[in-house]
Motif scaffolding. Sequence first.
Motif, PDB file in Angstrom:
ATOM      1  N   LYS A  25      33.409 -21.636  47.616  1.00  0.00           N
ATOM      2  CA  LYS A  25      33.902 -20.285  47.335  1.00  0.00           C
ATOM      3  C   LYS A  25      33.886 -19.984  45.832  1.00  0.00           C
ATOM      4  CE  LYS A  25      35.397 -18.342  51.281  1.00  0.00           C
ATOM      5  NZ  LYS A  25      36.829 -18.181  51.579  1.00  0.00           N
ATOM      6  N   LEU A  26      33.522 -18.760  45.518  1.00  0.00           N
ATOM      7  CA  LEU A  26      33.611 -18.239  44.158  1.00  0.00           C
ATOM      8  C   LEU A  26      34.933 -17.508  44.005  1.00  0.00           C
ATOM      9  CD1 LEU A  26      29.973 -16.863  44.126  1.00  0.00           C
ATOM     10  CD2 LEU A  26      30.795 -18.760  42.707  1.00  0.00           C
ATOM     11  N   GLU A  27      35.274 -17.140  42.777  1.00  0.00           N
ATOM     12  CA  GLU A  27      36.555 -16.476  42.539  1.00  0.00           C
ATOM     13  C   GLU A  27      36.644 -15.107  43.205  1.00  0.00           C
ATOM     14  OE1 GLU A  27      37.254 -16.359  38.354  1.00  0.00           O
ATOM     15  OE2 GLU A  27      37.737 -18.501  38.214  1.00  0.00           O
ATOM     16  N   ASN A  28      35.491 -14.494  43.506  1.00  0.00           N
ATOM     17  CA  ASN A  28      35.512 -13.176  44.148  1.00  0.00           C
ATOM     18  C   ASN A  28      35.721 -13.268  45.662  1.00  0.00           C
ATOM     19  OD1 ASN A  28      33.032 -14.025  45.136  1.00  0.00           O
ATOM     20  ND2 ASN A  28      31.825 -12.491  44.030  1.00  0.00           N
ATOM     21  N   GLY A  29      35.900 -14.504  46.161  1.00  0.00           N
ATOM     22  CA  GLY A  29      36.172 -14.702  47.575  1.00  0.00           C
ATOM     23  C   GLY A  29      34.952 -14.959  48.429  1.00  0.00           C
ATOM     24  N   LEU A  30      33.772 -14.734  47.862  1.00  0.00           N
ATOM     25  CA  LEU A  30      32.537 -14.974  48.602  1.00  0.00           C
ATOM     26  C   LEU A  30      32.053 -16.399  48.385  1.00  0.00           C
ATOM     27  CD1 LEU A  30      30.506 -11.707  47.819  1.00  0.00           C
ATOM     28  CD2 LEU A  30      31.787 -12.244  49.895  1.00  0.00           C
ATOM     29  N   THR A  31      31.363 -16.945  49.376  1.00  0.00           N
ATOM     30  CA  THR A  31      30.695 -18.221  49.152  1.00  0.00           C
ATOM     31  C   THR A  31      29.484 -17.977  48.267  1.00  0.00           C
ATOM     32  OG1 THR A  31      29.283 -17.966  51.093  1.00  0.00           O
ATOM     33  CG2 THR A  31      31.397 -19.119  51.406  1.00  0.00           C
ATOM     34  N   ILE A  32      28.954 -19.047  47.709  1.00  0.00           N
ATOM     35  CA  ILE A  32      27.800 -18.930  46.814  1.00  0.00           C
ATOM     36  C   ILE A  32      26.614 -18.299  47.539  1.00  0.00           C
ATOM     37  CG2 ILE A  32      26.093 -20.281  45.527  1.00  0.00           C
ATOM     38  CD1 ILE A  32      28.434 -22.240  44.876  1.00  0.00           C
TER      39      ILE A  32
ATOM     40  N   THR B  29      23.499  -9.636  46.929  1.00  0.00           N
ATOM     41  CA  THR B  29      22.703  -8.972  45.897  1.00  0.00           C
ATOM     42  C   THR B  29      21.295  -8.667  46.400  1.00  0.00           C
ATOM     43  OG1 THR B  29      23.945 -10.141  44.175  1.00  0.00           O
ATOM     44  CG2 THR B  29      21.869  -9.126  43.525  1.00  0.00           C
ATOM     45  N   LEU B  30      20.672  -9.649  47.049  1.00  0.00           N
ATOM     46  CA  LEU B  30      19.295  -9.438  47.525  1.00  0.00           C
ATOM     47  C   LEU B  30      19.239  -8.333  48.573  1.00  0.00           C
ATOM     48  CD1 LEU B  30      16.614 -11.036  46.789  1.00  0.00           C
ATOM     49  CD2 LEU B  30      18.714 -12.110  45.966  1.00  0.00           C
TER      50      LEU B  30
ATOM     51  N   SER C 249      29.925 -18.848  59.947  1.00  0.00           N
ATOM     52  CA  SER C 249      31.123 -18.197  59.405  1.00  0.00           C
ATOM     53  C   SER C 249      30.779 -17.222  58.285  1.00  0.00           C
ATOM     54  CB  SER C 249      32.108 -19.247  58.861  1.00  0.00           C
ATOM     55  OG  SER C 249      32.530 -20.112  59.891  1.00  0.00           O
ATOM     56  N   SER C 250      29.498 -17.158  57.937  1.00  0.00           N
ATOM     57  CA  SER C 250      29.054 -16.259  56.878  1.00  0.00           C
ATOM     58  C   SER C 250      29.164 -14.809  57.326  1.00  0.00           C
ATOM     59  CB  SER C 250      27.597 -16.559  56.509  1.00  0.00           C
ATOM     60  OG  SER C 250      27.033 -15.507  55.743  1.00  0.00           O
TER      61      SER C 250
ATOM     62  N   ALA D  56      29.247 -19.451  36.709  1.00  0.00           N
ATOM     63  CA  ALA D  56      28.882 -18.380  37.640  1.00  0.00           C
ATOM     64  C   ALA D  56      30.025 -17.370  37.776  1.00  0.00           C
ATOM     65  CB  ALA D  56      28.531 -18.965  39.007  1.00  0.00           C
ATOM     66  N   ASN D  57      31.246 -17.855  37.879  1.00  0.00           N
ATOM     67  CA  ASN D  57      32.400 -16.952  37.966  1.00  0.00           C
ATOM     68  C   ASN D  57      32.491 -16.065  36.731  1.00  0.00           C
ATOM     69  OD1 ASN D  57      33.482 -17.693  40.520  1.00  0.00           O
ATOM     70  ND2 ASN D  57      34.372 -19.537  39.637  1.00  0.00           N
TER      71      ASN D  57
END
Length: 232
Positions: free
Chosen positions: A29-36, A43-44, A66-67, A225-226
């Motif tokens: 998980k990234l800080e924005n709550g999304l997985t990498i 974005t794509l 779970s994505s 990345a965060n």
Amino acid sequence: MNKDKYFLIVPASGVGIRMGSSVPKQYLKLENGLTIIDQSLKTLLEINLISGFIVSLSRTDSFFKSSSFFNHSKLLEAVEGGKERFNSVLNALNSLNKYAQPNDWVLVHDSVRPCTKKSDIEKLIREVSNDSVGGILATRAIDTVKEKNATGPISTIDRKKLYMAQTPQMFRFGILKEAIESSIKLDNKITDESEAIEKLGHSVKIIDGSSSNIKITSKDDIDLANYFLKKL
């Protein structure tokens, strides 16, 4: 009017051993709550031209279901990945056979590059779409680069000629499939799609990317990345 279609392939069968995590790094998980991987896909898939995508997953993958993109309308198929990245890409290309024509475009993107700028992807598409082969995002080498041979002496390589390859990498479907099949047949250990294209004798266009488009390989990269995602 250009009637070529655009497809996305995301090889995501890595297990991230170097990360030292029980969870494959693309699912951290990234800080924005999304997985990498979800941030990468988000974005794509903001690019309206992309009409469908395929992900290559490990046989034992239990995370992608779970994505938030598991039931996405543009998900064509999830296929089993291979031993190496290029095997995973080829498996996806084989699956894409039923959707794509030889002249259609395929963008291949690392599942662990979550900081790619939409504007860079749009620039890649805009500047490569009239090419007969394709191109990649890359950044110029800014550090001094040294080469050491087996006997020990070190030489300096002219960095003006060097670029750091990124993804997405965008190529015509037919050419990319032929290139990877050829590399596998010849037992060439290619590290990305552009190398396979080059070994087939084609030239690859280089489109300037951004230094923020990092590939996550370590825990420190997640912190970086965060930081970048807050700036995008």
